[in-house]
Every structure is written in C-alpha cells, then in structure tokens.
Motif scaffolding. Structure first.
Motif, PDB file in Angstrom:
ATOM      1  N   ILE A 175      -3.074 -19.169 -12.777  1.00  0.00           N
ATOM      2  CA  ILE A 175      -2.131 -20.065 -12.109  1.00  0.00           C
ATOM      3  C   ILE A 175      -0.717 -19.832 -12.622  1.00  0.00           C
ATOM      4  CG2 ILE A 175      -1.505 -22.477 -11.730  1.00  0.00           C
ATOM      5  CD1 ILE A 175      -4.464 -23.169 -11.925  1.00  0.00           C
ATOM      6  N   SER A 176      -0.603 -19.608 -13.929  1.00  0.00           N
ATOM      7  CA  SER A 176       0.703 -19.329 -14.521  1.00  0.00           C
ATOM      8  C   SER A 176       1.310 -18.065 -13.946  1.00  0.00           C
ATOM      9  CB  SER A 176       0.564 -19.203 -16.044  1.00  0.00           C
ATOM     10  OG  SER A 176       1.798 -18.869 -16.648  1.00  0.00           O
ATOM     11  N   ALA A 177       0.479 -17.031 -13.758  1.00  0.00           N
ATOM     12  CA  ALA A 177       0.976 -15.758 -13.236  1.00  0.00           C
ATOM     13  C   ALA A 177       1.274 -15.827 -11.746  1.00  0.00           C
ATOM     14  CB  ALA A 177      -0.044 -14.649 -13.519  1.00  0.00           C
ATOM     15  N   VAL A 178       0.494 -16.606 -11.007  1.00  0.00           N
ATOM     16  CA  VAL A 178       0.657 -16.675  -9.550  1.00  0.00           C
ATOM     17  C   VAL A 178       1.806 -17.583  -9.149  1.00  0.00           C
ATOM     18  CG1 VAL A 178      -0.434 -17.415  -7.394  1.00  0.00           C
ATOM     19  CG2 VAL A 178      -1.738 -16.095  -9.064  1.00  0.00           C
ATOM     20  N   PHE A 179       1.843 -18.795  -9.721  1.00  0.00           N
ATOM     21  CA  PHE A 179       2.834 -19.786  -9.302  1.00  0.00           C
ATOM     22  C   PHE A 179       4.039 -19.874 -10.231  1.00  0.00           C
ATOM     23  CE2 PHE A 179      -1.239 -21.206  -7.513  1.00  0.00           C
ATOM     24  CZ  PHE A 179      -0.887 -21.328  -6.177  1.00  0.00           C
ATOM     25  N   ARG A 180       3.927 -19.320 -11.436  1.00  0.00           N
ATOM     26  CA  ARG A 180       5.027 -19.298 -12.404  1.00  0.00           C
ATOM     27  C   ARG A 180       5.464 -20.705 -12.821  1.00  0.00           C
ATOM     28  NH1 ARG A 180       9.056 -14.959  -9.375  1.00  0.00           N
ATOM     29  NH2 ARG A 180       7.474 -13.406  -8.869  1.00  0.00           N
ATOM     30  N   ILE A 181       4.543 -21.650 -12.721  1.00  0.00           N
ATOM     31  CA  ILE A 181       4.843 -23.034 -13.082  1.00  0.00           C
ATOM     32  C   ILE A 181       3.832 -23.473 -14.142  1.00  0.00           C
ATOM     33  CG2 ILE A 181       5.131 -25.396 -12.264  1.00  0.00           C
ATOM     34  CD1 ILE A 181       5.597 -24.274  -9.471  1.00  0.00           C
ATOM     35  N   SER A 182       4.274 -23.611 -15.373  1.00  0.00           N
ATOM     36  CA  SER A 182       3.348 -23.947 -16.460  1.00  0.00           C
ATOM     37  C   SER A 182       2.766 -25.345 -16.295  1.00  0.00           C
ATOM     38  CB  SER A 182       4.055 -23.828 -17.813  1.00  0.00           C
ATOM     39  OG  SER A 182       5.149 -24.734 -17.897  1.00  0.00           O
ATOM     40  N   GLY A 183       3.594 -26.295 -15.794  1.00  0.00           N
ATOM     41  CA  GLY A 183       3.111 -27.666 -15.630  1.00  0.00           C
ATOM     42  C   GLY A 183       1.956 -27.756 -14.662  1.00  0.00           C
ATOM     43  N   LEU A 184       2.017 -26.977 -13.573  1.00  0.00           N
ATOM     44  CA  LEU A 184       0.937 -26.965 -12.586  1.00  0.00           C
ATOM     45  C   LEU A 184      -0.344 -26.419 -13.206  1.00  0.00           C
ATOM     46  CD1 LEU A 184       0.042 -27.323  -9.608  1.00  0.00           C
ATOM     47  CD2 LEU A 184       0.781 -24.961  -9.226  1.00  0.00           C
ATOM     48  N   ALA A 185      -0.208 -25.327 -13.948  1.00  0.00           N
ATOM     49  CA  ALA A 185      -1.377 -24.716 -14.590  1.00  0.00           C
ATOM     50  C   ALA A 185      -2.003 -25.660 -15.605  1.00  0.00           C
ATOM     51  CB  ALA A 185      -0.964 -23.408 -15.264  1.00  0.00           C
ATOM     52  N   ILE A 186      -1.156 -26.337 -16.387  1.00  0.00           N
ATOM     53  CA  ILE A 186      -1.662 -27.276 -17.390  1.00  0.00           C
ATOM     54  C   ILE A 186      -2.369 -28.447 -16.727  1.00  0.00           C
ATOM     55  CG2 ILE A 186      -0.990 -28.932 -19.178  1.00  0.00           C
ATOM     56  CD1 ILE A 186       1.295 -27.035 -19.926  1.00  0.00           C
ATOM     57  N   GLY A 187      -1.734 -29.018 -15.704  1.00  0.00           N
ATOM     58  CA  GLY A 187      -2.298 -30.191 -15.037  1.00  0.00           C
ATOM     59  C   GLY A 187      -3.645 -29.915 -14.402  1.00  0.00           C
ATOM     60  N   ILE A 188      -3.727 -28.841 -13.617  1.00  0.00           N
ATOM     61  CA  ILE A 188      -4.986 -28.517 -12.934  1.00  0.00           C
ATOM     62  C   ILE A 188      -6.078 -28.183 -13.943  1.00  0.00           C
ATOM     63  CG2 ILE A 188      -6.121 -26.858 -11.407  1.00  0.00           C
ATOM     64  CD1 ILE A 188      -3.518 -26.638  -9.864  1.00  0.00           C
ATOM     65  N   SER A 189      -5.744 -27.367 -14.935  1.00  0.00           N
ATOM     66  CA  SER A 189      -6.753 -26.912 -15.897  1.00  0.00           C
ATOM     67  C   SER A 189      -7.277 -28.050 -16.756  1.00  0.00           C
ATOM     68  CB  SER A 189      -6.160 -25.807 -16.784  1.00  0.00           C
ATOM     69  OG  SER A 189      -5.725 -24.721 -16.014  1.00  0.00           O
ATOM     70  N   ILE A 190      -6.394 -28.920 -17.213  1.00  0.00           N
ATOM     71  CA  ILE A 190      -6.828 -30.039 -18.044  1.00  0.00           C
ATOM     72  C   ILE A 190      -7.668 -31.024 -17.224  1.00  0.00           C
ATOM     73  CG2 ILE A 190      -6.048 -32.059 -19.333  1.00  0.00           C
ATOM     74  CD1 ILE A 190      -3.764 -30.406 -20.394  1.00  0.00           C
ATOM     75  N   PHE A 191      -7.267 -31.256 -15.972  1.00  0.00           N
ATOM     76  CA  PHE A 191      -8.053 -32.143 -15.110  1.00  0.00           C
ATOM     77  C   PHE A 191      -9.470 -31.605 -14.941  1.00  0.00           C
ATOM     78  CE2 PHE A 191      -9.681 -32.958 -10.801  1.00  0.00           C
ATOM     79  CZ  PHE A 191      -9.808 -34.343 -10.863  1.00  0.00           C
ATOM     80  N   LEU A 192      -9.597 -30.313 -14.691  1.00  0.00           N
ATOM     81  CA  LEU A 192     -10.922 -29.717 -14.508  1.00  0.00           C
ATOM     82  C   LEU A 192     -11.696 -29.674 -15.817  1.00  0.00           C
ATOM     83  CD1 LEU A 192     -10.054 -26.807 -12.043  1.00  0.00           C
ATOM     84  CD2 LEU A 192     -11.199 -28.976 -11.533  1.00  0.00           C
ATOM     85  N   LEU A 193     -10.994 -29.466 -16.929  1.00  0.00           N
ATOM     86  CA  LEU A 193     -11.649 -29.456 -18.233  1.00  0.00           C
ATOM     87  C   LEU A 193     -12.286 -30.811 -18.522  1.00  0.00           C
ATOM     88  CD1 LEU A 193     -12.177 -28.060 -21.020  1.00  0.00           C
ATOM     89  CD2 LEU A 193      -9.981 -29.004 -21.761  1.00  0.00           C
ATOM     90  N   MET A 194     -11.577 -31.881 -18.177  1.00  0.00           N
ATOM     91  CA  MET A 194     -12.044 -33.226 -18.493  1.00  0.00           C
ATOM     92  C   MET A 194     -13.051 -33.768 -17.480  1.00  0.00           C
ATOM     93  SD  MET A 194     -10.621 -33.800 -21.315  1.00  0.00           S
ATOM     94  CE  MET A 194      -9.229 -33.279 -22.319  1.00  0.00           C
ATOM     95  N   SER A 195     -12.899 -33.394 -16.214  1.00  0.00           N
ATOM     96  CA  SER A 195     -13.717 -34.040 -15.185  1.00  0.00           C
ATOM     97  C   SER A 195     -14.542 -33.081 -14.336  1.00  0.00           C
ATOM     98  CB  SER A 195     -12.818 -34.865 -14.258  1.00  0.00           C
ATOM     99  OG  SER A 195     -11.849 -34.040 -13.633  1.00  0.00           O
ATOM    100  N   GLY A 196     -14.325 -31.780 -14.487  1.00  0.00           N
ATOM    101  CA  GLY A 196     -15.038 -30.821 -13.647  1.00  0.00           C
ATOM    102  C   GLY A 196     -16.541 -30.917 -13.777  1.00  0.00           C
ATOM    103  N   GLY A 197     -17.019 -31.029 -15.009  1.00  0.00           N
ATOM    104  CA  GLY A 197     -18.461 -31.121 -15.232  1.00  0.00           C
ATOM    105  C   GLY A 197     -19.063 -32.393 -14.667  1.00  0.00           C
ATOM    106  N   THR A 198     -18.340 -33.519 -14.835  1.00  0.00           N
ATOM    107  CA  THR A 198     -18.839 -34.801 -14.334  1.00  0.00           C
ATOM    108  C   THR A 198     -18.926 -34.796 -12.813  1.00  0.00           C
ATOM    109  OG1 THR A 198     -17.838 -35.956 -16.214  1.00  0.00           O
ATOM    110  CG2 THR A 198     -18.435 -37.283 -14.298  1.00  0.00           C
TER     111      THR A 198
END
Length: 319
Positions: free
Chosen positions: A230-253
């Motif tokens: 996401i960082s390489a494609v969109f060049r926006i660190s906040g977007l990459a952090i937000g999506i990845s952390i959301f999936l890390l916390m809730s993806g399994g549930t």
C-alpha cells in the motif's frame, strides 16, 4: 544490493522512533512479567479437586456438542472435541491443567504479543516508501546507479529483517525475563498436549513454543507485506497504517464470524495464516488443509509484491 540494504538498515536505526519501539516492547515484557509474578499464586494453590472440576467441564462440553438445538460453526465443534479429548487425557494421565509458572509458561503467554510486534513493524513498513515521497527524497534515491526494482526490494528485505529482529527480541526477552522471575521450572512440566488428527499427543514444549511463535508471525508477515504494498502503490503512509492495523486487530474475528455461516471465507487471507489450526486444533472451515493454506498465502504474497513492484517501477516521479 547489499549496500542498499545496509543503507536502509542504517536509516531505520538513525530514527529515534526505532529505539522507542524496542524500548516499548521490552517495557511491556518487563511490566507483564512483574504483574504475573505479583499475581501468580498457581504454585501455592495446589488445587486438590482439579480432576473433579475438569471432569465437570468435559461433561458440559459433551452435552453442548450433543445438543442438536445448538447451531455451531465447524471450528467451534472442533474446539469442543479438542477440549474433551485433552481433558480426558489429563484425567487419565494425572496431568493438572494448570502448571507452576516458569520461563516456558512466560514465553508461551507472550506468544500473542507477536501482534504488538506486527503493529510496530507495520508502522515502519507503511512509511519506508511513502515517506520518501512525502519528504521529497525519492528523487535523490532514484538518481543513484541502481534499478528501481532493486531499490524497492532492498526496502522490503530491510523491513522483513526488522520484523525478524523484533520477533527475536520478543522471544529472547521473554526467556530472559521469565528465567529471572520464575526460573526454568520442573522438567516434568516441559511437555505440551497437542490435539492432532483426532488424538492427543505429547510434544516438546520448546519445539511447540518455537512453532507457535513462527506460525503466529505469519499473519504479521503477510500484513507487513500488505502495508509495504500500500505504501508503494498509494505513497500514503497513513492509509497503509490504518488499513493494516485494522485488519491486524479485526481481520481474524471477522473471518471467524463469516466462516460460521459460509464456506467462501476459507479463501481469505486471515483464514489461512493460522497454521497452528492444523497442528494444535481444527481447521476454521471443514476440508481445509495445511497445503491449501500455504498455497493461498503464497498467492496473496505474490499479489502484494507484484502490485508494489509494478506501481513503483512504472509510475513517473513528478514531484
């Protein structure tokens, strides 16, 4: 390539935030160990009625499993079967379910902290490419006599090396703090009861802990790769952090909830990153195998890296 990786590694450790992350991880380990030591009364309790209590739990689980009015997911049925089998095995072989605290139990308790390591590394992965664009340093990087794909690959390899480094700190730090606070424990307790292929088997606790840490790290590894993409494609660190952390916390549930009603979630990333379900449990969806999960993770891995390299190497650098 070696020089590029070395430069990226130096960049990471020039940032004060890297040392803050390491210090925070160690602080959490120390605080967790101190709290466990303070609250630990398991060795002194010596519950003489554990067999009766465990037998009651086994009976309750059997009744729940046999109740046709209860609609449950295959994963829950598998979990109940596992608990019944392990409970009966403990009663038969006189193995109390609660063991005295030791270095080994402390390492095992901290296995879930791979998610914290993932959180810290995802922040780095999300910015390692995007920050080059936001700070305007990407042009200085691209005028060097290296191809773009080598530059991006060096950043990815450095990110994965950082992940391995942080996981090593977690495991070794847990071992050192555990042995200081709790000792190595009785060798008779250094055995883990695993449930595989419908049977209970005794395993080496050390081997089990290593497997647990490695397999728990798979979801973190895949999410780190996704954050890097996401960082390489969109060049926006906040977007990459937000999506990845959301999936890390809730993806399994979310995946577990969907898997209780549908079969298609077995193709999702989070249904396949937990390989422990094949070693010490039951598959999330009936019919899933370890080879299937490894294949699905390989597909996602290739997709993430393909998107990252295609967008990074083909897109013009206008600013």
């Amino acid at each position: 390539m070696h020089r590029l990786i070395q430069n990226e590694w130096i960049k990471i450790f020039r940032q004060i935030s890297t040392y803050i992350m390491i210090g925070f991880l160690l602080l959490v380990l120390i605080a967790g160990g101190a709290i466990s030591k303070y609250l630990d009364t398991r060795a002194e309790l010596g519950n003489e009625h554990w067999k009766e209590e465990l037998q009651s739990e086994v009976i309750e689980n059997k009744e729940m499993l046999a109740d046709s009015d209860i609609v449950m997911a295959p994963s829950l049925k598998g979990y109940l079967k596992q608990e019944i089998a392990i409970g009966e095995y403990r009663i038969e072989h006189n193995l109390p379910p609660t063991q005295p605290s030791s270095m080994w139990t402390f390492i095992g308790e901290n296995a879930q902290m791979t998610s914290l390591v993932g959180l810290l590394v995802i922040i780095v992965a999300s910015g390692i490419v995007a920050n080059e664009f936001s700070r305007g340093t990407i042009k200085n990087l691209l005028i060097k006599p290296y191809k773009r794909w080598k530059i991006l690959l060096s950043k990815y390899i450095t990110t994965i090396l950082l992940l391995l480094f942080m996981l090593a700190i977690l495991f070794v730090g847990s071992a050192l703090i555990g042995v200081i606070l709790f000792g190595t424990g009785d060798a008779a307790h250094n055995t883990h009861l695993a449930y595989a292929n419908g049977k209970v088997v005794e395993q080496s606790l050390l081997i089990y802990l290593i497997k647990t840490y490695l397999f728990n790290s798979l979801s973190v590894f895949m999410l780190t790769t996704m954050a890097f993409m996401i960082s390489a494609v969109f060049r926006i660190s906040g977007l990459a952090i937000g999506i990845s952390i959301f999936l890390l916390m809730s993806g399994g549930t979310i995946t577990n909830l969907l898997a209780s009603k549908f079969e298609w979630p077995k193709y999702s990333l989070f249904a396949n990153t937990n390989l422990m379900q094949y070693i010490d449990g039951t598959p999330l969806v009936e019919g899933m195998t370890m080879s299937f999960s490894i294949t699905m993770m390989a597909i996602y891995f290739v997709l993430f890296l393909l998107l990252a390299f295609v967008f990074f190497t083909k897109r013009d650098i206008a600013n």
